[in-house]
Design a protein around this motif. Sequence first.
Motif, PDB file in Angstrom:
ATOM      1  N   LEU A  81     -12.692  26.142  51.276  1.00 16.19           N
ATOM      2  CA  LEU A  81     -11.846  24.944  51.191  1.00 16.19           C
ATOM      3  C   LEU A  81     -11.430  24.677  49.740  1.00 16.19           C
ATOM      4  CD1 LEU A  81     -12.499  21.525  52.920  1.00 16.19           C
ATOM      5  CD2 LEU A  81     -12.149  21.622  50.453  1.00 16.19           C
ATOM      6  N   VAL A  82     -12.394  24.773  48.824  1.00 15.82           N
ATOM      7  CA  VAL A  82     -12.093  24.527  47.401  1.00 15.82           C
ATOM      8  C   VAL A  82     -11.051  25.525  46.905  1.00 15.82           C
ATOM      9  CG1 VAL A  82     -13.048  24.548  45.060  1.00 15.82           C
ATOM     10  CG2 VAL A  82     -14.367  23.545  46.942  1.00 15.82           C
ATOM     11  N   LEU A  83     -11.242  26.790  47.227  1.00 13.94           N
ATOM     12  CA  LEU A  83     -10.317  27.825  46.765  1.00 13.94           C
ATOM     13  C   LEU A  83      -8.940  27.672  47.404  1.00 13.94           C
ATOM     14  CD1 LEU A  83     -12.768  30.865  46.800  1.00 13.94           C
ATOM     15  CD2 LEU A  83     -11.924  29.611  44.796  1.00 13.94           C
ATOM     16  N   LYS A  84      -8.917  27.195  48.638  1.00 20.39           N
ATOM     17  CA  LYS A  84      -7.633  26.961  49.301  1.00 20.39           C
ATOM     18  C   LYS A  84      -6.877  25.817  48.624  1.00 20.39           C
ATOM     19  CE  LYS A  84      -5.629  25.878  53.848  1.00 20.39           C
ATOM     20  NZ  LYS A  84      -5.943  25.509  55.258  1.00 20.39           N
ATOM     21  N   LEU A  85      -7.586  24.723  48.334  1.00 23.18           N
ATOM     22  CA  LEU A  85      -6.953  23.615  47.618  1.00 23.18           C
ATOM     23  C   LEU A  85      -6.480  24.067  46.234  1.00 23.18           C
ATOM     24  CD1 LEU A  85      -9.307  20.581  48.415  1.00 23.18           C
ATOM     25  CD2 LEU A  85      -6.881  20.754  48.998  1.00 23.18           C
ATOM     26  N   ALA A  86      -7.298  24.874  45.576  1.00 28.24           N
ATOM     27  CA  ALA A  86      -6.969  25.328  44.221  1.00 28.24           C
ATOM     28  C   ALA A  86      -5.761  26.251  44.198  1.00 28.24           C
ATOM     29  CB  ALA A  86      -8.175  26.041  43.609  1.00 28.24           C
TER      30      ALA A  86
END
Length: 325
Positions: free
Chosen positions: A111-116
């Motif tokens: 999720l973090v990498l997708k948002l980033a």
Amino acid sequence: MEADEVHLKVNAIHRMKTVLMSLSDDEIKGPLFSYVNKIIDSECDEVLFAIAEEFGKTDIFNMCDGSQLLEALEKLAGCDETVVREQAALSLRNICVQMNESDVQDIFIPLVLKLASSDWFPGRVSACSLFSKAYEKAGSHKEELRKKFLELCNEDTPIVRRAGSSKLGEFATHVEKTHVIQEILPLFRKLAQDEQDQIRLLCIESLVPMAQYLSREENQVNTLGALLVAGEDKNWKVRLTFAKNFAQLAEAFGKEITDGHLIQTFSAFLNDSEAEVKDAAIASLSKCLKIISSEKITGFLLPAIQPMYADASPQFKAGLAKALC
């Protein structure tokens, strides 16, 4: 939720726990989250903020399917409205703390990498505040997280770079010291010279936890030069931030470096052209007297203070009185 008045909708959202207690697991996973996702796509910011707030609560998290709740918060973290995405990011941080290491690696980090990697900047801004919590339980994903965080801090988009700068110190305290010295500190020194005043200001704030994490010798080699340059910054708000945080920075750097290098900058703050910088410096004085040698107090500080006392502001005089008491 069908009412026209916003406050009634917000009150309904804040009764989420009561609703969840009355539903089965299948009803929560199916109809309820379908309805929540529909609301997120159509409702006003006040309602979205309430959802983001509720979904960060421990009891709500424990009653829901974690993947569905995170998916809803991911949407909210990508909102245009600042207060909504900031609350969504805060709730995501709270949830990450409660998750086990396996779930963090399988669900939260993607999720973090997708948002980033979002095309639109709000998601990337929100991601900046999530890296430190994710890194604690990242396992084999640590290098990937470091690389992505550094990428965000190097972005051309100023608002994303600002978000990264504001979290740089916090992230550094969770990273192994070898990587801090080799990867994060070169970035810090680069951002400390950024053309954006706000980014240089945020670097001073980020240096406080970073300097406390590093040894005094490591600070002298890696951060002292950038800090001294900040003391002469053309923007008075950068100097103000340094003056406000001087006591914490002096304590982290230690007596020897403070006496040898930082005291000259502090003396200059006392004579700064901006009254707010002078007032902030004198307010910091009482907090750092124990770090400064008596020779430097009598040789540097008092001579700087005496000529200006008569025309000083009431705040300056009050701060000096407090420091000398």
